[in-house]
Scaffold this active site. Structure first.
Site, mmCIF file in Angstrom:
data_model
loop_
_atom_site.group_PDB
_atom_site.id
_atom_site.type_symbol
_atom_site.label_atom_id
_atom_site.label_comp_id
_atom_site.label_asym_id
_atom_site.label_seq_id
_atom_site.Cartn_x
_atom_site.Cartn_y
_atom_site.Cartn_z
ATOM 1 N N LEU A 96 -28.267 24.993 22.426
ATOM 2 C CA LEU A 96 -28.902 25.966 21.538
ATOM 3 C C LEU A 96 -27.926 27.062 21.127
ATOM 4 C CD1 LEU A 96 -32.165 26.575 23.675
ATOM 5 C CD2 LEU A 96 -31.689 24.684 22.140
ATOM 6 N N ILE A 138 -22.553 25.426 26.773
ATOM 7 C CA ILE A 138 -23.530 24.365 27.028
ATOM 8 C C ILE A 138 -23.303 23.723 28.403
ATOM 9 C CG2 ILE A 138 -24.596 22.264 26.109
ATOM 10 C CD1 ILE A 138 -24.786 24.974 24.381
ATOM 11 N N ARG A 153 -38.214 28.989 32.705
ATOM 12 C CA ARG A 153 -38.215 30.241 33.478
ATOM 13 C C ARG A 153 -38.497 29.960 34.948
ATOM 14 N NH1 ARG A 153 -41.874 33.747 29.244
ATOM 15 N NH2 ARG A 153 -40.324 33.820 27.585
ATOM 16 N N GLY A 155 -19.477 43.335 55.820
ATOM 17 C CA GLY A 155 -18.302 44.205 55.873
ATOM 18 C C GLY A 155 -17.134 43.556 55.128
ATOM 19 N N GLY A 156 -15.933 43.682 55.676
ATOM 20 C CA GLY A 156 -14.730 43.135 55.023
ATOM 21 C C GLY A 156 -14.812 41.626 54.849
ATOM 22 N N GLU A 200 -32.106 31.586 30.273
ATOM 23 C CA GLU A 200 -33.539 31.439 29.955
ATOM 24 C C GLU A 200 -34.166 32.752 29.507
ATOM 25 O OE1 GLU A 200 -35.628 28.941 29.559
ATOM 26 O OE2 GLU A 200 -34.144 27.428 30.075
ATOM 27 N N GLY A 201 -33.451 33.489 28.699
ATOM 28 C CA GLY A 201 -33.945 34.787 28.236
ATOM 29 C C GLY A 201 -33.436 35.860 29.170
ATOM 30 N N THR A 202 -32.587 36.747 28.653
ATOM 31 C CA THR A 202 -32.002 37.787 29.507
ATOM 32 C C THR A 202 -33.121 38.647 30.100
ATOM 33 O OG1 THR A 202 -31.850 39.369 27.701
ATOM 34 C CG2 THR A 202 -29.946 37.916 28.008
HETATM 35 C C1 FAD Z 1 -23.065 29.920 32.660
HETATM 36 C C2 FAD Z 1 -23.914 29.859 31.438
HETATM 37 C C3 FAD Z 1 -24.598 28.686 31.141
HETATM 38 C C4 FAD Z 1 -25.341 28.592 29.965
HETATM 39 N N1 FAD Z 1 -25.955 27.395 29.658
HETATM 40 C C5 FAD Z 1 -26.507 27.243 28.425
HETATM 41 C C6 FAD Z 1 -27.000 25.964 27.989
HETATM 42 O O1 FAD Z 1 -26.988 24.978 28.726
HETATM 43 N N2 FAD Z 1 -27.493 25.856 26.725
HETATM 44 C C7 FAD Z 1 -27.545 26.903 25.862
HETATM 45 O O2 FAD Z 1 -27.970 26.736 24.746
HETATM 46 N N3 FAD Z 1 -27.081 28.151 26.253
HETATM 47 C C8 FAD Z 1 -26.579 28.329 27.494
HETATM 48 N N4 FAD Z 1 -26.095 29.567 27.885
HETATM 49 C C9 FAD Z 1 -26.159 30.682 26.954
HETATM 50 C C10 FAD Z 1 -27.228 31.709 27.323
HETATM 51 O O3 FAD Z 1 -28.490 31.156 27.073
HETATM 52 C C11 FAD Z 1 -26.941 32.958 26.498
HETATM 53 O O4 FAD Z 1 -25.764 33.546 27.023
HETATM 54 C C12 FAD Z 1 -28.088 33.943 26.549
HETATM 55 O O5 FAD Z 1 -29.172 33.427 25.816
HETATM 56 C C13 FAD Z 1 -27.705 35.314 25.974
HETATM 57 O O6 FAD Z 1 -27.149 35.180 24.718
HETATM 58 P P1 FAD Z 1 -25.748 35.888 24.354
HETATM 59 O O7 FAD Z 1 -24.798 35.561 25.432
HETATM 60 O O8 FAD Z 1 -25.397 35.495 22.968
HETATM 61 O O9 FAD Z 1 -26.047 37.427 24.430
HETATM 62 P P2 FAD Z 1 -26.636 38.342 23.234
HETATM 63 O O10 FAD Z 1 -27.814 37.681 22.634
HETATM 64 O O11 FAD Z 1 -25.533 38.726 22.336
HETATM 65 O O12 FAD Z 1 -27.110 39.627 24.051
HETATM 66 C C14 FAD Z 1 -26.195 40.629 24.491
HETATM 67 C C15 FAD Z 1 -26.984 41.740 25.195
HETATM 68 O O13 FAD Z 1 -27.925 42.326 24.280
HETATM 69 C C16 FAD Z 1 -29.243 42.246 24.823
HETATM 70 N N5 FAD Z 1 -30.172 42.044 23.710
HETATM 71 C C17 FAD Z 1 -30.106 41.102 22.743
HETATM 72 N N6 FAD Z 1 -31.119 41.245 21.885
HETATM 73 C C18 FAD Z 1 -31.858 42.296 22.333
HETATM 74 C C19 FAD Z 1 -33.058 42.943 21.871
HETATM 75 N N7 FAD Z 1 -33.732 42.507 20.815
HETATM 76 N N8 FAD Z 1 -33.491 43.997 22.575
HETATM 77 C C20 FAD Z 1 -32.867 44.427 23.690
HETATM 78 N N9 FAD Z 1 -31.734 43.869 24.167
HETATM 79 C C21 FAD Z 1 -31.246 42.812 23.493
HETATM 80 C C22 FAD Z 1 -29.205 41.079 25.786
HETATM 81 O O14 FAD Z 1 -30.234 41.183 26.763
HETATM 82 C C23 FAD Z 1 -27.819 41.234 26.373
HETATM 83 O O15 FAD Z 1 -27.854 42.212 27.376
HETATM 84 C C24 FAD Z 1 -25.424 29.706 29.086
HETATM 85 C C25 FAD Z 1 -24.766 30.898 29.423
HETATM 86 C C26 FAD Z 1 -24.018 30.986 30.579
HETATM 87 C C27 FAD Z 1 -23.305 32.265 30.899
#
Ligand code: FAD
Length: 391
Positions: free
Chosen positions: A130, A162, A250, A346-347, A370-372
């Site tokens: 995605l 991904i 989630r 500790g250390g 899965e949604g920050t």
């Molecule tokens: C190890 C790892 C594995 C992953 N695996 C997959 C995978 O298998 N498939 C896939 O598709 N993706 C994957 N991802 C991607 C992950 O889903 C995204 O990193 C995540 O959705 C956040 O998107 P972004 O990194 O572009 O951050 P951004 O969307 O740029 O967000 C940056 C910051 O802004 C905040 N923010 C954004 N919009 C708002 C808002 N409207 N209001 C308040 N705060 C906001 C966010 O919470 C965050 O703190 C993976 C990421 C990692 C690190």
């Protein structure tokens, strides 16, 4: 026609037996190798073969398609148990099962018949594609396009982050079929995208933690897919389909968080009883007791929230808010317990010869995936207000 969701349950004795099998496997095969593989960032090929034998690649796929057909509650308990010792490897089948879910829930009958049994056996493995370099949280802002060309689509664009991107062979790929559509989500589609001509893997991404599982960049250049690879066969459904598995997604992440929170607690509990300062074990100092008391409470609360949301899911009830609460709380619990466990060590907590540093590096991922957690709290609040209107 999408498949009708089936309510699932499991005999408690069967569940206990299955969890005992997972426990034995974790004790004998997973825990002993986790540290070395994590430090070398080496893909656990043999572990993947064992996961196939255990049926993990089909854990939530219906039995009629060769899966175990487990309820979400049992699945969550499996993920918790593995994550206590090595969270990262759960991503190898978690993300894969999200691909399977999209096909099982929204795919046509021929799509379910063509793909689900191969996914359940682990013959085909993959995940969800995605995220793009410029769009993660705002998925409707993706730029990958699919242009119709006779009975094919031609796809161009780049995906990043991904999971299973390098080792996997098939992905649920989110694209724009109509980049001009308004609202934006109406112009999106989700494709079953196997690796073939036009689909290449870019670089393997280097990470703070979540090692051994591959996170890759996927590049699509004039990648031609037959139109029957569009999930559900209808344009405009992709956004809804990609986020349609969000409750189970989630719950997955919540269960990982519970595992890490409990794993960090276990390590601290053991260490605090053998490490002595000023003539007594450190668990007898009040400062350490305060930490252990909070950690144990957090881990238990995270477990109960997750099992509560999973039970609602298994009863067929709407549980997006409950799953969101579990994901938010359990991932923060993992983060807090891992740092507290590190401090109790500790250390030695800072040493690569102890496992707690891995948990500390792995934990933040659950706050992002899965949604920050920033978004999660806003979604919880919106749903909460909707369910509690002022009359
Ligand atoms: C190890 C790892 C594995 C992953 N695996 C997959 C995978 O298998 N498939 C896939 O598709 N993706 C994957 N991802 C991607 C992950 O889903 C995204 O990193 C995540 O959705 C956040 O998107 P972004 O990194 O572009 O951050 P951004 O969307 O740029 O967000 C940056 C910051 O802004 C905040 N923010 C954004 N919009 C708002 C808002 N409207 N209001 C308040 N705060 C906001 C966010 O919470 C965050 O703190 C993976 C990421 C990692 C690190």
């Amino acid at each position: 026609m999408p498949a009708k969701p089936q309510l699932r349950n499991i005999d408690p004795e069967d569940e206990a037996q299955l969890l005992a099998t997972i426990d034995r496997w974790v004790d004998r095969e997973v825990r002993p190798i986790a540290r070395a593989y994590d430090h070398a960032d080496r893909y656990p090929t043999e572990t993947v073969e064992q996961m196939k034998e255990l049926g993990l690649f089909g854990a939530t796929i219906a039995q009629e398609h060769g899966g175990l057909g487990l309820p979400a509650g049992t699945y969550a308990k499996i993920v918790m148990r593995i994550s206590r010792d090595w969270m990262a490897i759960t991503g190898i089948f978690n993300s894969h099962l999200m691909l399977a879910l999209a096909i099982e829930k929204f795919g046509t009958k021929p799509q379910r018949e063509a793909w689900l049994s191969k996914l359940a056996s682990g013959e085909v493995r993959g995940g969800l594609a995605l995220t793009e370099p410029d769009a993660g949280t705002d998925l409707q802002g993706i730029r990958t396009t699919a242009r119709r060309d006779g009975d094919h689509y031609v796809i161009n664009g780049t995906k990043t982050w991904i999971s299973n991107g390098i080792e996997g062979s098939c992905f649920a790929l989110l694209v724009k079929t109509d980049p001009e559509a308004s609202p934006r989500h109406k112009g999106m589609g989700l494709f079953i995208a196997p690796k073939q001509k036009g689909f290449t893997v870019g670089r393997k991404l280097e990470k703070l933690g979540y090692k051994s599982i591959d996170s890759g960049e996927l590049i699509f250049q004039d990648y031609r897919l037959p139109a029957d690879h569009l999930i559900g066969g209808e344009e405009g459904q992709g956004f809804y389909q990609a986020t349609g598995g969000l409750e189970l997604g989630r719950l997955n992440v919540a269960a990982r968080g519970v595992g890490v929170a409990e794993g960090a607690l276990q390590l601290a509990t053991a260490y605090a009883q053998v490490r002595k300062t000023f003539g007594k074990p450190i668990c007898e100092h009040q400062a350490i007791q305060l930490k252990l008391g909070e950690m144990a409470t957090r881990a238990r609360a995270a477990r109960l929230l997750t099992l509560d949301a999973a039970a609602a899911f298994d009863r067929g009830e709407r549980c997006d808010m409950e799953a969101g609460m579990a994901k938010y709380f359990a991932s923060e619990a993992a983060l807090e317990n891992s740092i507290e466990s590190l401090r109790i060590h500790g250390g030695y907590g800072y040493s690569k010869e102890f496992d707690v540093e891995r948990l500390y590096r792995d934990a933040p991922l659950m706050c992002i995936g899965e949604g920050t957690n920033e978004m999660q709290r806003m979604l919880i609040a919106k749903q909460w207000i909707k369910r509690n209107p002022v009359s």
